[in-house]
Scaffold this motif. Sequence first.
Motif, mmCIF file in Angstrom:
data_model
loop_
_atom_site.group_PDB
_atom_site.id
_atom_site.type_symbol
_atom_site.label_atom_id
_atom_site.label_comp_id
_atom_site.label_asym_id
_atom_site.label_seq_id
_atom_site.Cartn_x
_atom_site.Cartn_y
_atom_site.Cartn_z
ATOM 1 N N ARG A 159 2.109 -7.049 -4.487
ATOM 2 C CA ARG A 159 1.038 -7.709 -3.728
ATOM 3 C C ARG A 159 0.738 -9.116 -4.230
ATOM 4 O O ARG A 159 -0.056 -9.828 -3.636
ATOM 5 N N LYS B 158 -9.207 -7.794 -9.704
ATOM 6 C CA LYS B 158 -8.289 -8.122 -10.804
ATOM 7 C C LYS B 158 -9.030 -8.043 -12.140
ATOM 8 O O LYS B 158 -8.514 -7.485 -13.112
ATOM 9 N N LEU C 223 2.473 3.073 -15.503
ATOM 10 C CA LEU C 223 3.938 3.206 -15.584
ATOM 11 C C LEU C 223 4.507 1.801 -15.658
ATOM 12 O O LEU C 223 4.291 0.983 -14.771
ATOM 13 N N THR C 224 5.249 1.531 -16.739
ATOM 14 C CA THR C 224 5.633 0.153 -17.037
ATOM 15 C C THR C 224 7.130 0.013 -17.278
ATOM 16 O O THR C 224 7.860 0.993 -17.370
ATOM 17 N N TYR D 129 12.135 -0.445 -10.143
ATOM 18 C CA TYR D 129 11.122 0.391 -9.475
ATOM 19 C C TYR D 129 9.727 -0.073 -9.900
ATOM 20 O O TYR D 129 8.828 -0.231 -9.088
ATOM 21 N N VAL D 130 9.582 -0.286 -11.204
ATOM 22 C CA VAL D 130 8.297 -0.732 -11.733
ATOM 23 C C VAL D 130 7.964 -2.119 -11.184
ATOM 24 O O VAL D 130 6.830 -2.391 -10.779
ATOM 25 N N LEU E 135 3.243 5.764 -7.967
ATOM 26 C CA LEU E 135 2.830 4.547 -7.260
ATOM 27 C C LEU E 135 1.449 4.070 -7.691
ATOM 28 O O LEU E 135 1.202 2.869 -7.787
ATOM 29 N N ASP F 38 -3.213 -4.067 -9.551
ATOM 30 C CA ASP F 38 -3.228 -4.223 -8.102
ATOM 31 C C ASP F 38 -4.194 -3.185 -7.510
ATOM 32 O O ASP F 38 -4.003 -1.983 -7.681
ATOM 33 N N ALA F 39 -5.222 -3.640 -6.819
ATOM 34 C CA ALA F 39 -6.273 -2.744 -6.303
ATOM 35 C C ALA F 39 -5.776 -1.982 -5.069
ATOM 36 O O ALA F 39 -6.360 -2.013 -3.995
ATOM 37 N N ASN F 40 -4.691 -1.270 -5.267
ATOM 38 C CA ASN F 40 -3.961 -0.650 -4.158
ATOM 39 C C ASN F 40 -4.574 0.708 -3.795
ATOM 40 O O ASN F 40 -3.966 1.756 -4.012
ATOM 41 N N ASN G 126 6.956 -1.970 -7.448
ATOM 42 C CA ASN G 126 5.683 -1.297 -7.183
ATOM 43 C C ASN G 126 4.519 -1.817 -7.998
ATOM 44 O O ASN G 126 3.367 -1.522 -7.695
ATOM 45 N N GLY G 127 4.801 -2.563 -9.042
ATOM 46 C CA GLY G 127 3.723 -3.100 -9.851
ATOM 47 C C GLY G 127 3.340 -4.505 -9.421
ATOM 48 O O GLY G 127 2.222 -4.951 -9.654
ATOM 49 N N ASP G 128 4.261 -5.185 -8.792
ATOM 50 C CA ASP G 128 4.049 -6.618 -8.563
ATOM 51 C C ASP G 128 3.930 -7.037 -7.111
ATOM 52 O O ASP G 128 3.613 -8.174 -6.834
ATOM 53 N N PHE H 47 -0.512 -0.793 -13.511
ATOM 54 C CA PHE H 47 0.217 -1.697 -14.410
ATOM 55 C C PHE H 47 0.130 -3.126 -13.873
ATOM 56 O O PHE H 47 -0.108 -4.070 -14.625
ATOM 57 N N GLY H 48 0.303 -3.276 -12.570
ATOM 58 C CA GLY H 48 0.258 -4.601 -11.945
ATOM 59 C C GLY H 48 -1.158 -5.078 -11.661
ATOM 60 O O GLY H 48 -1.348 -6.117 -11.046
ATOM 61 N N ASN I 189 0.808 -1.226 0.000
ATOM 62 C CA ASN I 189 0.000 0.000 0.000
ATOM 63 C C ASN I 189 0.832 1.262 0.000
ATOM 64 O O ASN I 189 0.772 2.050 -0.898
ATOM 65 N N ASP J 8 6.046 10.716 -4.318
ATOM 66 C CA ASP J 8 4.902 10.411 -3.468
ATOM 67 C C ASP J 8 5.256 10.684 -2.000
ATOM 68 O O ASP J 8 6.343 10.366 -1.546
ATOM 69 N N THR K 128 2.108 2.502 -11.245
ATOM 70 C CA THR K 128 2.708 1.160 -11.248
ATOM 71 C C THR K 128 1.704 0.129 -10.724
ATOM 72 O O THR K 128 1.655 -0.993 -11.221
ATOM 73 N N ALA K 129 0.900 0.519 -9.727
ATOM 74 C CA ALA K 129 -0.116 -0.412 -9.213
ATOM 75 C C ALA K 129 -1.106 -0.787 -10.316
ATOM 76 O O ALA K 129 -1.485 -1.946 -10.457
#
Lengths: 407, 407
Positions: free
Chosen positions: A406, B366, B394-395, A398-399, B307, B316-318, A402-404, B313-314, A187, A226, B310-311
């Motif tokens: 969870r 998802k 952001l990827t 970084y990606v 952030l 991710d329900a952040n 922060n992308g993966d 991109f993933g 989070n 952030d 990137t979430a």
Amino acid sequence: MDFRFIDGTITTPQGFTGAAICGGIKEGNTTKKDIMMVKCDTLCNAAAVYTKNLVKSDAILVTQEHLKNGKAQAIVANSGNANTCNADGYKKASDVCKLCASTLNIAEDDVIVASTGVIGVPLPLEPFEQKLYLMKKMMSSENGSDCAEAIMTTDTVKKEMAMEMTIDGKTVTVGGIAKGSGMIHINMGTMLSFVTTDCAISSKMLEEALKEAVEDSYNMVSVDGDTSTNDTLAIMASGKAGNKEITTKNEDYKTFVAGLTEAFKSLAKQLAKDGEGATKLLICDVSGAKTKKDAVGVAKTVIGSSLVKTAMFGADANWGRVLCAIGYSGMDVDISKVKVTFKSEGGEVLVCENGAGVGFDEDEAKKVLVCDTVTIDIELNDGEGFAEAYGCDLTYDYVKINGDYRT
Amino acid sequence: MDFRFIDGTITTPQGFTGAAICGGIKEGNTTKKDIMMVKCDTLCNAAAVYTKNLVKSDAILVTQEHLKNGKAQAIVANSGNANTCNADGYKKASDVCKLCASTLNIAEDDVIVASTGVIGVPLPLEPFEQKLYLMKKMMSSENGSDCAEAIMTTDTVKKEMAMEMTIDGKTVTVGGIAKGSGMIHINMGTMLSFVTTDCAISSKMLEEALKEAVEDSYNMVSVDGDTSTNDTLAIMASGKAGNKEITTKNEDYKTFVAGLTEAFKSLAKQLAKDGEGATKLLICDVSGAKTKKDAVGVAKTVIGSSLVKTAMFGADANWGRVLCAIGYSGMDVDISKVKVTFKSEGGEVLVCENGAGVGFDEDEAKKVLVCDTVTIDIELNDGEGFAEAYGCDLTYDYVKINGDYRT
């Protein structure tokens, strides 16, 4: 300036001891230290600064309450849970302070509390109930590094420092730890930093010194733009160095602020260098600005530009992006006077003068930019204002982080 | 509102023709179209808005000069070179206009010029000298898509649109093209957009309409937070639709502005979706803000958060990151009232209510977040202000494109 860095950490200044342990705050954690306590054997003057985010951890609300009188004797902090956005967060943070206070036999409102980790998940109290008593037995001035470890989340290295300076003929020591490498962990993450000193200084002057020192150090760090909900920087002063207590902004005060600024810069650079996914520390040195404010604005904008950060990752001497960021910083700059030089242990290369590109050897530039600390030196040739900002490159990792994270 | 999107592009409105060609602007380019011209068979009322960056392309300086009288008849633009930060940039931009004017037999100061590509490299004039005459022979209302192609740099798809609306009982057509997917290409890139219409509207009202329409469309796009040096949005109005000329802010003006806003939004979304390395379009819908300004600030901050990006991109329900970005937006928000919902073709999932997380099914989330357009819906429950911002995720590819492209 009369100060020197020494081997040491948060428990190096006189009067401080600490302990850290694995409490299993986060489900499944059975090995990583995640609770730390630092205690002083006397009541300290204390102060703190916090995130400016409207969303604040309940730990911050409790600590703010406790520091109203400018006094503290212990710090208790955990990783693995941010205790933010929970209905019972304030009560839990208070309960942790109660447990810490009764364990250490001090007053509840003399405890500083901080948390970092996942938000929106209730903070478990059991680890504190079960472990603080054990930690009390472990308290030692040798455990400062363990405390630095206990507050790490996605940090890859511990951040700690110690410094000596001479005030009123006495040796004053400052020690500190920090964590945070971007807005991190589930989070959102946190910049936490706890600093101790044995300097004798009043609560009011300590708070002033903290606010001054933070301006040129922590407030000049940008990892990803952030601002977290839990950021806390707290300082405790035991007064055991024996110097005449600093109660006004005299020469001793100035010496202390200067030393503290360098101490914070050391930790700030460690944070920036360990930014999420970072491969290098970026320093942006701006001089010749019309005012200090212009210098700060330019330095922060350049260090925060995603395009500058990715270029630095690619060791690409892309001065156009630096000039472009200066241009949109909103500061009062005469572009036609701007000079940009990239510097590192690998040498230095002038890339832009009078606001336009100059010929340079790409291979030479590469040698400068592949180093793990790169300075972007910007001379605005328009005044006396200067500033230095700290950041890091923007990378695939970084990606990834922060992308993966969870999944 | 009385408008409908139709198949078409910049040469769809009455009076406009265009042509595009490979001029070899950038060394080694022997295939990609990189010069375009659009012409109207009559003198048009015209207006433009430009980047707010202090560093500006010389093409912008020349265009600003030419549009002082609110008139234009042609656009000439190139990719492959930004004509920025060159000692001879202003002269070159003027020379390109001269060449265009003499080729098309119009006045030099009725030419709009724009460039995008590498900065700091002198713009070659030969391609214009050699190709404009050829292009004159090709000019047709069928070539608008080729023009869209000629201004592409790292764009992966052409951006174009056309729309019809009814004003004063007449069918008024708007057509446009755009390019730009972040700050792109060598050194820095550009958002260019050229829009044509056959609406009869005075220069003054056209400029007003442009400025109003851009607020809720182009000014709400964020790809990476960097503001380019060459951004230009120009509009030409031929008056051939036959409506009574709009000379005041009457109902016809309002209709035109409403339509133009939707036209710009269409292009803005195409830009955001094709952001560098992006895999999806993000829309941030903010409602219930105290004021419009608060809504705009929150929407832009959330869509710009690395952030959040990137979430997304993933997938991710952040929601914590969304809440956090709202918190540091600097806007007047009562966090305890905030409600956040993720929406897409895959469904919708409520993730945060009253400023705290609510239980949700991660699998359902998802399903929502893997779609190629995701809306972050934020209800602030504190007023009537609303805003919509456009961005992208952001990827890894963003880092790849911007870290590696000069090698």
